[in-house]
Scaffold this motif. Structure first.
Motif, mmCIF file in Angstrom:
data_model
loop_
_atom_site.group_PDB
_atom_site.id
_atom_site.type_symbol
_atom_site.label_atom_id
_atom_site.label_comp_id
_atom_site.label_asym_id
_atom_site.label_seq_id
_atom_site.Cartn_x
_atom_site.Cartn_y
_atom_site.Cartn_z
ATOM 1 N N GLY A 175 0.822 -1.189 0.000
ATOM 2 C CA GLY A 175 0.000 0.000 0.000
ATOM 3 C C GLY A 175 0.864 1.250 0.000
ATOM 4 O O GLY A 175 1.744 1.429 -0.812
ATOM 5 N N ASP A 176 0.606 2.151 0.986
ATOM 6 C CA ASP A 176 1.385 3.393 1.073
ATOM 7 C C ASP A 176 2.607 3.242 1.954
ATOM 8 O O ASP A 176 3.367 4.195 2.142
ATOM 9 N N ASP A 177 2.813 2.020 2.535
ATOM 10 C CA ASP A 177 3.974 1.822 3.395
ATOM 11 C C ASP A 177 5.249 2.051 2.603
ATOM 12 O O ASP A 177 5.356 1.699 1.439
ATOM 13 N N LYS A 178 6.212 2.613 3.280
ATOM 14 C CA LYS A 178 7.509 2.883 2.654
ATOM 15 C C LYS A 178 8.503 1.840 3.131
ATOM 16 O O LYS A 178 8.604 1.546 4.304
ATOM 17 N N CYS A 179 9.230 1.286 2.186
ATOM 18 C CA CYS A 179 10.173 0.229 2.511
ATOM 19 C C CYS A 179 11.400 0.795 3.228
ATOM 20 O O CYS A 179 11.915 1.858 2.865
ATOM 21 N N PHE A 180 11.877 0.075 4.242
ATOM 22 C CA PHE A 180 13.106 0.460 4.921
ATOM 23 C C PHE A 180 14.305 0.047 4.085
ATOM 24 O O PHE A 180 14.344 -1.061 3.537
ATOM 25 N N SER A 191 10.925 -10.460 -10.720
ATOM 26 C CA SER A 191 11.550 -9.475 -11.614
ATOM 27 C C SER A 191 11.298 -8.041 -11.155
ATOM 28 O O SER A 191 12.020 -7.116 -11.549
ATOM 29 N N THR A 192 10.265 -7.855 -10.309
ATOM 30 C CA THR A 192 9.982 -6.502 -9.815
ATOM 31 C C THR A 192 10.961 -6.067 -8.731
ATOM 32 O O THR A 192 10.973 -4.892 -8.348
ATOM 33 N N TRP A 193 11.773 -6.993 -8.244
ATOM 34 C CA TRP A 193 12.745 -6.673 -7.197
ATOM 35 C C TRP A 193 13.957 -5.978 -7.836
ATOM 36 O O TRP A 193 14.898 -6.632 -8.269
ATOM 37 N N THR A 194 13.941 -4.708 -7.906
ATOM 38 C CA THR A 194 15.056 -3.956 -8.492
ATOM 39 C C THR A 194 15.391 -2.767 -7.606
ATOM 40 O O THR A 194 14.534 -2.252 -6.872
ATOM 41 N N ALA A 195 16.651 -2.324 -7.704
ATOM 42 C CA ALA A 195 17.087 -1.168 -6.923
ATOM 43 C C ALA A 195 16.348 0.093 -7.349
ATOM 44 O O ALA A 195 16.148 1.021 -6.548
ATOM 45 N N GLN A 217 13.233 0.313 -8.147
ATOM 46 C CA GLN A 217 11.903 0.341 -7.530
ATOM 47 C C GLN A 217 12.094 0.555 -6.037
ATOM 48 O O GLN A 217 12.400 -0.365 -5.287
ATOM 49 N N ASP A 218 11.911 1.800 -5.593
ATOM 50 C CA ASP A 218 12.260 2.173 -4.222
ATOM 51 C C ASP A 218 11.468 1.413 -3.171
ATOM 52 O O ASP A 218 12.024 0.976 -2.160
ATOM 53 N N ASN A 219 10.171 1.272 -3.391
ATOM 54 C CA ASN A 219 9.314 0.721 -2.336
ATOM 55 C C ASN A 219 9.230 -0.793 -2.450
ATOM 56 O O ASN A 219 8.448 -1.330 -3.225
ATOM 57 N N CYS A 220 10.007 -1.504 -1.643
ATOM 58 C CA CYS A 220 10.000 -2.970 -1.708
ATOM 59 C C CYS A 220 8.695 -3.548 -1.203
ATOM 60 O O CYS A 220 8.418 -4.739 -1.412
ATOM 61 N N VAL A 247 6.027 -9.754 -1.415
ATOM 62 C CA VAL A 247 6.447 -9.023 -0.205
ATOM 63 C C VAL A 247 5.250 -8.282 0.372
ATOM 64 O O VAL A 247 4.517 -7.601 -0.352
ATOM 65 N N THR A 248 5.072 -8.401 1.684
ATOM 66 C CA THR A 248 3.994 -7.693 2.367
ATOM 67 C C THR A 248 4.568 -6.923 3.551
ATOM 68 O O THR A 248 5.365 -7.461 4.318
ATOM 69 N N CYS A 249 4.179 -5.660 3.652
ATOM 70 C CA CYS A 249 4.550 -4.830 4.801
ATOM 71 C C CYS A 249 3.306 -4.565 5.637
ATOM 72 O O CYS A 249 2.177 -4.793 5.198
ATOM 73 N N ASN A 250 3.515 -4.025 6.846
ATOM 74 C CA ASN A 250 2.401 -3.834 7.758
ATOM 75 C C ASN A 250 2.552 -2.529 8.498
ATOM 76 O O ASN A 250 3.593 -2.264 9.101
#
Length: 893
Positions: free
Chosen positions: A30-35, A57-61, A63-66, A72-75
């Motif tokens: 969502g709107d979470d920002k990856c650390f 393939s979407t895992w790239t440097a 793409q800022d927001n992992c 991948v899921t953040c909370n």
């Protein structure tokens, strides 16, 4: 893990995830920002992997927001940290990176069904927030780190078939007091004493799956202090452990009145204890493939306590049950599914069986049961929906009592010795609801009425191997499988134009007396995978609409009277694996597009036609080709040297495993497409699944081919049969032909070969059919234990050849020398026979080992792909040994 166990396990996980999601308001991407630290950890994790399916393939440097990366899921409850990594079945290959230690908020890690190798990193034990850990079905090795015992929040630990990992003890599990599900199938627990104690110490354990864990080798499975303990287990699987009935004393504390699934399949049990009959919540009991002999009435009696009121499914096929079906079966009032096929039951079936109020599915196939109820008795017992009675003894009359089962949706009474006609009212019993009808392999005669109704969507009809006659009338458009092969049907096949909805997947009309042309109305058969019309009287040009069947895997038109050129539209059938046009009247050049468009072919059978021109080089692109038969045509030109590119004919070892599953399955019905007739050592022979897996054959005989045999052909070292006879080939036999050591049959007769028979042929020890007659060969026939055993006629017509087995002596030969040579050959044969004693022992060990391991990988109805391979491997060994013994006997006579 049993499929049912896996499904229930998955449902538990799903419910738990829903609950967790509601409680934590989890958001993925969502709107979470990856650390940044966690992003770097994931990128390092990816850097050690191959990703052939581009799943990450979407895992790239860039793409800022992992948090928006795939899997991948953040909370937001954790400040946007990564909490879930779900990469199940992504096809990933490589090692598990230690960088995962930086995902400190991770509570869910699923790497199941990939190809991870290396060891399980001990640092996973540092991820103390983990509640779900799934590492199963990979290629990992080494010890399972005891540091996993630090994951005190863990609820689910799934390590089934994780690879070649080992365990010395299970004490590290004891701190995992929150553990709900534990699956360690395929991991040896042979050295883990007191494992029962450990599992009993886990107060919340609900699912325990230890299939194929070598539990029978554990010396001390429990300690006396835990004998009075009870478990909380709901689902317990201990199948494929070679357990005997001595295990029941330690099974007792693992069972309780909460247990509702118990799987003891694939063991050596010769009975069950009475305490299993007191499990008041047991709904599913799996006991199939047990090798101990058990009297079925005793089995039912011991299970007849409280369990008889709760049990819904009893699956006990492929075991060693004896006796009859007893009256005690009436106590199982909740029973809905009863699987007892492939046992040794005989005698009467208690009438009480048919009175069970909830019984829907009954499988008694492949037993010796004889007495079945009368029609009057069955009049009010119509609740059964599926009945499987193949290979019983229902005949010789058609069982009229079946007509009283008005709710049937599945009926299988194949191979029952029925020699009768079917009452016309039989076909009108089930208004639009019958989904499976199998009457095959009987001797049922008469005409088949209109089949355009009375069948539900995707229904399957198999009337093969009977004596039905007359025309084929209307067929339901909802049929997915129609097998009418090996009968006496006549007339045309215009009924195909009425099957308009495109459900048909398998159509087999072979071995009948059908005539006329194939109608040009096949455009709607988009789902068809098998079209078998062999051994009929069909004729004319093939319709262009054949090319619309884009999912077609097997096209068999063998032995008809089709003519003209093969339609170009078939190049669209890019899924074809087997193409058999043999014994027709096709003409024109061999289509170039076969090699360009049909890259998956492993059978190409064009023999006995009127094809002309040269052999297209494009055929060399068929890397999977096992059988190439272009014999008895009008082909000219040379043999392409690029045939050495046929990869499957040079691969060593058990590469054939990749092609084991070459059937088409519809529900429980499996149709085998491995079937071909080829010329084998001078006679036509049928090859089917069991002996076709290892077959590698090239037949270019009876054409007008010229030039020399390209030396590259000798690279096909896995070739079993090579037939180049009846051509105009010349020059010398390639000197390195002896490196084709797997050849069983070699026919070079009726050509213009000259020079000597290469001495390397003395190395071809498997060769049991050789014909080089009617050429211009000269010189001595090389001495070996093999070449002298063939009949002299196989060398005749070569005026310059000499030496045994021909009576013509070579220059300088002496009588005593010849006799001595023959005597030595006999001695070599005896030594070789002794050698085969040891080879046979080694093969026996290998096959036994494979059976033990393979049993871990299959379920009953999927139906033994691995054992198909073992059967074919045993056939292969048998053929080789028989050939050797026959040759040895020839030498001694």
């Amino acid at each position: 893990m049993h499929p049912c166990v896996f499904i229930i396990f998955s449902l538990l996980l799903f419910c738990l995830e829903i609950t967790t999601a509601n409680q934590l308001a989890a958001v993925g991407g969502g709107d979470d920002k990856c650390f940044e630290k966690e992003k770097d950890a994931l990128l390092h994790f990816k850097s050690l992997l191959q990703d052939p399916s581009d799943r990450i393939s979407t895992w790239t440097a860039e793409q800022d927001n992992c948090c928006q990366w795939s899997g991948v899921t953040c909370n937001n409850q954790t400040g946007g940290h990564v909490t879930k990594l779900d990469l199940m079945n992504c096809g990933l290959v490589g090692e598990i990176s230690h960088s995962l230690v930086n995902l400190t908020y991770l509570n869910y890690l699923d790497l199941d069904f990939n190809s991870f190798h290396g060891t399980i990193p001990a640092i996973i034990g540092s991820l103390t927030q983990l509640s779900h850990l799934f590492l199963g079905y990979n290629n990992l090795n080494g010890a399972i780190p005891p540091e996993l015992g630090n994951l005190t929040n863990l609820q689910y630990l799934y390590l089934s078939y994780v690879g070649m990992c080992r365990l010395e003890n299970l004490e590290w599990l004891s701190p995992l007091s929150h553990l709900v599900g534990l699956a360690m199938d395929g991991i040896s627990l042979a050295k883990t004493n007191h494992w029962v104690d450990v599992t009993l110490s886990l107060p919340n354990l609900s699912l325990l799956s230890l299939s194929g864990c070598e539990l029978s080798q554990v010396i001390y499975p429990y300690s006396s202090s835990f004998l009075n303990s009870s478990s909380s287990i709901h689902i317990l699987s201990l199948k494929n452990n070679n357990l005997t009935s001595s295990m029941y004393h330690w099974l007792f504390p693992l069972t309780n009145n909460k247990l509702y699934i118990l799987d003891l399949s694939g063991n050596m049990l010769d009975g069950i204890p009475k305490y299993l009959g007191n499990l008041s919540s047991l709904e599913r009991f799996y006991f199939y493939n047990n090798s101990g002999v058990i009297k079925f009435p005793d089995f039912v009696k011991n299970l007849s306590g409280c369990t008889s009121l709760s049990l819904q499914r009893l699956s006990a096929s492929g075991s060693q049950f004896t006796g009859s079906l007893p009256d005690d079966i009436q106590k199982f009032t909740s029973l809905t599914d009863l699987y007892l096929s492939e046992n040794q039951l005989k005698g009467t079936i208690s009438k009480k069986l048919w009175e069970l109020p909830n019984l829907k599915y009954l499988d008694l196939s492949e037993n010796s049961l004889q007495e079945f109820p009368s029609s009057d008795y069955m009049s009010n017992r119509s609740h059964i929906e599926s009945i499987y009675l193949s290979s019983c003894k229902l005949g010789p009359h058609f069982p009229k009592w079946i007509q009283k089962l008005k709710n049937l949706t599945n009926l299988e009474i194949a191979n029952n010795g029925i020699s009768d006609t079917i009452p016309l009212e039989f076909w009108d019993l089930w208004p639009s609801q019958l989904t499976f009808l199998n009457l095959s392999s009987n001797n049922i005669s008469g005409k088949v009425p209109d089949l355009s109704s009375n069948f539900d969507s995707n229904s399957r009809i198999d009337l093969s191997s009977n004596s039905f006659d007359g025309p084929i009338t209307n067929v339901s458009s909802t049929v997915a499988l129609l097998n009418l092969s090996r009968n006496k049907f006549s007339g045309g096949i215009s009924f195909l134009c009425q099957v308009v909805h495109g459900f048909l997947v398998i159509l087999d009309l072979s071995h009948n007396f059908l005539s006329g042309q194939i109608p040009d109305c096949l455009w709607h058969f988009k789902e068809l995978k098998v079209l078998n019309l062999e051994h009929n009287n069909l004729s004319g040009r093939l319709p262009a609409s054949l090319g619309s069947m884009i999912k077609l895997e097997a096209l068999d038109l063998y032995k008809n009277a089709f003519s003209e050129e093969f339609p170009l539209s078939v190049k669209n059938c890019t899924s074809l694996k087997s193409l058999n046009l043999g014994a027709n009247k096709f003409s024109g050049n061999l289509p170039v597009w076969i090699g360009e468009s049909l890259s998956g072919l492993y059978v190409l059978m064009l023999r006995s036609n009127n094809f002309s021109g040269s052999i297209p080089l494009q055929l060399c692109q068929l890397a999977s080709l096992q059988i190439l038969d272009l014999s008895v045509n009008h082909l000219h030109g040379s043999i392409p040297s690029c045939l050495s590119n046929l990869t499957i004919m040079v691969q060593q070892g058990f590469s054939q495993l990749q092609n084991l599953d070459r059937g088409v399955s519809l529900g429980t019905y499996s149709y085998n497409i491995d079937h071909v007739m080829i010329q084998w050592q001078g006679t036509e022979r049928e090859f089917i699944r069991s002996n076709m897996v290892l077959l590698r054959s090239i037949d270019l005989s009876s054409n007008s081919l010229t030039g020399e045999i390209p030396y590259q052909i000798t690279n096909l070292d896995q070739l079993i049969a090579l037939n180049l006879s009846k051509n105009a080939l010349l020059g010398k036999i390639p000197w390195k032909i002896g490196q084709m050591k797997n050849l069983l049959t070699l026919d070079l007769s009726r050509n213009k070969f000259s020079g000597e028979i290469p001495s390397s042929m003395s190395q071809m020890t498997w060769l049991n059919y050789l014909d080089v007659s009617d050429n211009s060969l000269s010189g001595r026939i090389p001495s070996s234990t093999q070449l002298q055993t063939f009949d002299p006629s196989r060398y005749e017509g070569n005026l310059g050849l000499c030496g045994p087995p021909l009576t013509k002596k070579c220059h300088g030969d002496e009588e005593s020398g010849i006799q001595h040579s023959i005597g030595e050959s006999e001695g070599e044969g005896i030594d070789e026979l002794q050698g085969w004693f040891y080879v046979g022992g080694a093969i026996g060990f290998t096959v036994g080992f494979c059976i033990a391991c393979g049993a871990l990988l299959v379920n009953r109805r999927g139906r033994f792909a691995f054992f198909m391979f073992l059967d074919s491997f045993e056939d292969w060994v048998y053929v080789k040994v028989v050939v050797f013994i026959a040759n040895l006997q020839k030498r001694r006579t």
